[in-house]
Design an enzyme around this catalytic site. Sequence first.
Site, mmCIF file in Angstrom:
data_model
loop_
_atom_site.group_PDB
_atom_site.id
_atom_site.type_symbol
_atom_site.label_atom_id
_atom_site.label_comp_id
_atom_site.label_asym_id
_atom_site.label_seq_id
_atom_site.Cartn_x
_atom_site.Cartn_y
_atom_site.Cartn_z
ATOM 1 N N GLU A 90 0.801 -1.218 0.000
ATOM 2 C CA GLU A 90 0.000 0.000 0.000
ATOM 3 C C GLU A 90 0.835 1.269 0.000
ATOM 4 O O GLU A 90 1.918 1.316 0.552
ATOM 5 C CB GLU A 90 -0.841 0.044 1.288
ATOM 6 C CG GLU A 90 -1.905 -1.004 1.318
ATOM 7 C CD GLU A 90 -2.563 -1.101 2.683
ATOM 8 O OE1 GLU A 90 -2.745 -0.050 3.334
ATOM 9 O OE2 GLU A 90 -2.890 -2.218 3.085
ATOM 10 N N CYS A 103 2.919 8.277 1.733
ATOM 11 C CA CYS A 103 3.295 7.351 2.801
ATOM 12 C C CYS A 103 3.552 5.994 2.150
ATOM 13 O O CYS A 103 2.655 5.412 1.540
ATOM 14 C CB CYS A 103 2.165 7.259 3.822
ATOM 15 S SG CYS A 103 2.428 6.007 5.088
ATOM 16 N N CYS A 110 5.017 -7.552 7.781
ATOM 17 C CA CYS A 110 5.939 -7.046 8.799
ATOM 18 C C CYS A 110 6.111 -8.119 9.863
ATOM 19 O O CYS A 110 5.189 -8.874 10.141
ATOM 20 C CB CYS A 110 5.343 -5.784 9.437
ATOM 21 S SG CYS A 110 6.428 -4.989 10.650
ATOM 22 N N CYS A 114 3.426 -5.769 16.328
ATOM 23 C CA CYS A 114 2.684 -4.826 17.176
ATOM 24 C C CYS A 114 1.208 -5.229 17.233
ATOM 25 O O CYS A 114 0.577 -5.500 16.209
ATOM 26 C CB CYS A 114 2.811 -3.395 16.651
ATOM 27 S SG CYS A 114 4.519 -2.794 16.642
ATOM 28 N N CYS A 117 -1.619 -3.285 15.143
ATOM 29 C CA CYS A 117 -1.311 -2.928 13.752
ATOM 30 C C CYS A 117 -1.738 -4.019 12.775
ATOM 31 O O CYS A 117 -1.435 -5.200 12.972
ATOM 32 C CB CYS A 117 0.187 -2.668 13.607
ATOM 33 S SG CYS A 117 0.669 -2.171 11.941
ATOM 34 N N GLY A 157 5.559 -2.413 7.022
ATOM 35 C CA GLY A 157 6.933 -2.862 7.217
ATOM 36 C C GLY A 157 7.731 -1.996 8.172
ATOM 37 O O GLY A 157 7.307 -0.898 8.546
ATOM 38 N N GLU A 158 8.899 -2.508 8.561
ATOM 39 C CA GLU A 158 9.789 -1.793 9.478
ATOM 40 C C GLU A 158 11.037 -1.368 8.693
ATOM 41 O O GLU A 158 11.864 -2.211 8.313
ATOM 42 C CB GLU A 158 10.153 -2.722 10.651
ATOM 43 C CG GLU A 158 11.308 -2.271 11.518
ATOM 44 C CD GLU A 158 11.183 -0.843 12.063
ATOM 45 O OE1 GLU A 158 10.097 -0.463 12.544
ATOM 46 O OE2 GLU A 158 12.174 -0.093 11.988
ATOM 47 N N SER A 189 9.997 6.190 10.025
ATOM 48 C CA SER A 189 9.388 5.770 11.293
ATOM 49 C C SER A 189 9.861 4.373 11.669
ATOM 50 O O SER A 189 9.901 3.467 10.844
ATOM 51 C CB SER A 189 7.867 5.785 11.123
ATOM 52 O OG SER A 189 7.229 5.423 12.313
ATOM 53 N N SER A 212 8.145 5.142 17.009
ATOM 54 C CA SER A 212 6.811 4.717 17.447
ATOM 55 C C SER A 212 6.936 4.242 18.880
ATOM 56 O O SER A 212 7.416 3.149 19.144
ATOM 57 C CB SER A 212 6.306 3.580 16.561
ATOM 58 O OG SER A 212 6.214 4.042 15.235
ATOM 59 N N LEU A 213 6.523 5.091 19.799
ATOM 60 C CA LEU A 213 6.731 4.799 21.217
ATOM 61 C C LEU A 213 5.535 4.042 21.783
ATOM 62 O O LEU A 213 5.663 2.935 22.277
ATOM 63 C CB LEU A 213 6.977 6.113 21.960
ATOM 64 C CG LEU A 213 7.364 5.947 23.417
ATOM 65 C CD1 LEU A 213 8.717 5.259 23.539
ATOM 66 C CD2 LEU A 213 7.378 7.294 24.112
ATOM 67 N N HIS A 214 4.402 4.669 21.763
ATOM 68 C CA HIS A 214 3.114 4.093 22.162
ATOM 69 C C HIS A 214 2.977 3.723 23.633
ATOM 70 O O HIS A 214 1.855 3.459 24.080
ATOM 71 C CB HIS A 214 2.729 2.891 21.281
ATOM 72 C CG HIS A 214 2.710 3.190 19.814
ATOM 73 N ND1 HIS A 214 2.196 4.356 19.293
ATOM 74 C CD2 HIS A 214 3.167 2.486 18.746
ATOM 75 C CE1 HIS A 214 2.332 4.346 17.976
ATOM 76 N NE2 HIS A 214 2.924 3.236 17.612
ATOM 77 N N ASN A 288 -6.489 3.931 15.070
ATOM 78 C CA ASN A 288 -7.395 3.453 14.031
ATOM 79 C C ASN A 288 -7.856 2.069 14.425
ATOM 80 O O ASN A 288 -7.023 1.204 14.702
ATOM 81 C CB ASN A 288 -6.657 3.352 12.701
ATOM 82 C CG ASN A 288 -6.765 4.626 11.910
ATOM 83 O OD1 ASN A 288 -7.855 5.100 11.608
ATOM 84 N ND2 ASN A 288 -5.621 5.202 11.595
ATOM 85 N N CYS A 329 -2.170 1.930 7.904
ATOM 86 C CA CYS A 329 -1.293 0.826 7.519
ATOM 87 C C CYS A 329 -1.888 -0.551 7.487
ATOM 88 O O CYS A 329 -2.368 -1.060 8.468
ATOM 89 C CB CYS A 329 -0.090 0.722 8.432
ATOM 90 S SG CYS A 329 0.024 1.947 9.645
HETATM 91 N N1 SAH Z 1 7.361 -0.097 11.405
HETATM 92 C C1 SAH Z 1 7.430 1.334 11.494
HETATM 93 C C2 SAH Z 1 6.646 2.067 10.423
HETATM 94 C C3 SAH Z 1 5.299 1.557 10.014
HETATM 95 S S1 SAH Z 1 3.925 1.825 11.069
HETATM 96 C C4 SAH Z 1 7.018 1.781 12.873
HETATM 97 O O1 SAH Z 1 6.682 0.959 13.698
HETATM 98 O O2 SAH Z 1 7.098 2.988 13.142
HETATM 99 C C5 SAH Z 1 3.582 3.555 10.988
HETATM 100 C C6 SAH Z 1 2.947 4.071 12.273
HETATM 101 O O3 SAH Z 1 1.558 3.688 12.397
HETATM 102 C C7 SAH Z 1 3.635 3.571 13.523
HETATM 103 O O4 SAH Z 1 3.768 4.613 14.452
HETATM 104 C C8 SAH Z 1 2.631 2.537 14.017
HETATM 105 O O5 SAH Z 1 2.839 2.234 15.359
HETATM 106 C C9 SAH Z 1 1.328 3.219 13.705
HETATM 107 N N2 SAH Z 1 0.141 2.358 13.740
HETATM 108 C C10 SAH Z 1 0.044 1.052 13.418
HETATM 109 N N3 SAH Z 1 -1.219 0.611 13.596
HETATM 110 C C11 SAH Z 1 -1.940 1.666 14.032
HETATM 111 C C12 SAH Z 1 -3.304 1.834 14.395
HETATM 112 N N4 SAH Z 1 -4.168 0.837 14.357
HETATM 113 N N5 SAH Z 1 -3.690 3.076 14.801
HETATM 114 C C13 SAH Z 1 -2.807 4.101 14.844
HETATM 115 N N6 SAH Z 1 -1.521 4.007 14.521
HETATM 116 C C14 SAH Z 1 -1.077 2.787 14.118
#
Ligand code: SAH
Length: 342
Positions: A90, A103, A110, A114, A117, A157-158, A189, A212-214, A288, A329
């Site tokens: 995508e 993007c 991946c 996570c 995701c 992907g990462e 990212s 991506s901390l979260h 999302n 994503c």
């Molecule tokens: N692998 C990389 C880049 C791809 S994900 C990373 O982890 O940063 C891009 C961003 O979208 C990351 O910050 C990821 O954590 C976030 N993301 C993934 N799923 C999501 C969701 N359901 N809602 C909001 N952000 C999400």
Amino acid sequence: MRDLKSMDLEEMISFLKELEEPAFRGKQVFQWLHRGVTSFEEMTNLSKPLREKLSQTCYITVPQVERKQTSQIDGTIKYLWRLRDGNCVETVLMRYHHGNTVCISCQVGCRMGCAFCASTIGGKVRDLTPSEMLDQVLFTQLDSGAEISNIVLMGIGEPLDNFDTVLRFLELVNSPEGMNIGMRHISLSTCGLTEKIDKLAQHQLQLTLSVSLHAPDDETRSRIMPANRGIGVEKLFETCRRYFETTGRRISYEYAMIDGVNDSDWQADLLVKHLKGIPGHVNLIPLNEVAESPFHPSKRIRQFQERLERQGVTATVRRKLGGDIDASCGQLRRKHMEDEKP
Ligand code: SAH
């Protein structure tokens, strides 16, 4: 057969030298490819025998539009591209006042796992090639007619798990003979692979690193982001500090707000503590919803933001684009895979 578009200018020139062609031929071929030609016949300033020779030894990647969705709300376009081997990835085109941002994905699937995701469900199928990454920028621009000024590596992907390819892609897209998109207009990212962040720092690129901390605590972060296990939040922030000191570039921290998981006051306070003395800023993202995941968007985004801001940490809430077209994503690829199931 060689993937011609993954070569940088230098490789292209020496490749054409092997075919007994002068250096300027390498530059011509490079320029054609970066303009998005889909066949060697289109390279009209090359001799016919040379075009023949190239088509016998090389191929040009041309992604096909498998699906395309346009948001009725904000004009965001989401592409699902079909690659040479039938895999799909995508790309999302977002239109902002300051320019058009694309993007892009860097892997098919991946392996980071996570929990919130959609991209990681089903694991990693394979890495993309530099040409396949470049094609997403190139063909999104050609198909949509929107000139791309910014790139974010935030699709499937990462990026740091496909390190050399991503570096080559950056070199290609940044090339004055190609799309010439400045590093300052590119964000990368990562889920926080510390060794690779250190390695990236050595390249001193002017891009923006997005982590991506979260979650600011290991218990929560390791639960929702398996990549945190064996690294830990402490080490991640040490690495971020080092990255800033080496490159002078501020890091931005992505924080998807998840109801009852990472949105408590104590987590805001802990985040503030970690960020002390490391210039950077926090992007709060409304989660999302992914059909396969048990997580829901937080209702405390504003409170969390205010709590950070009161303690001196700048935090913005990301505007949601393409809400009507699953523009986050992995969702379109997932849906496509579901539809294709027998
Ligand atoms: N692998 C990389 C880049 C791809 S994900 C990373 O982890 O940063 C891009 C961003 O979208 C990351 O910050 C990821 O954590 C976030 N993301 C993934 N799923 C999501 C969701 N359901 N809602 C909001 N952000 C999400």
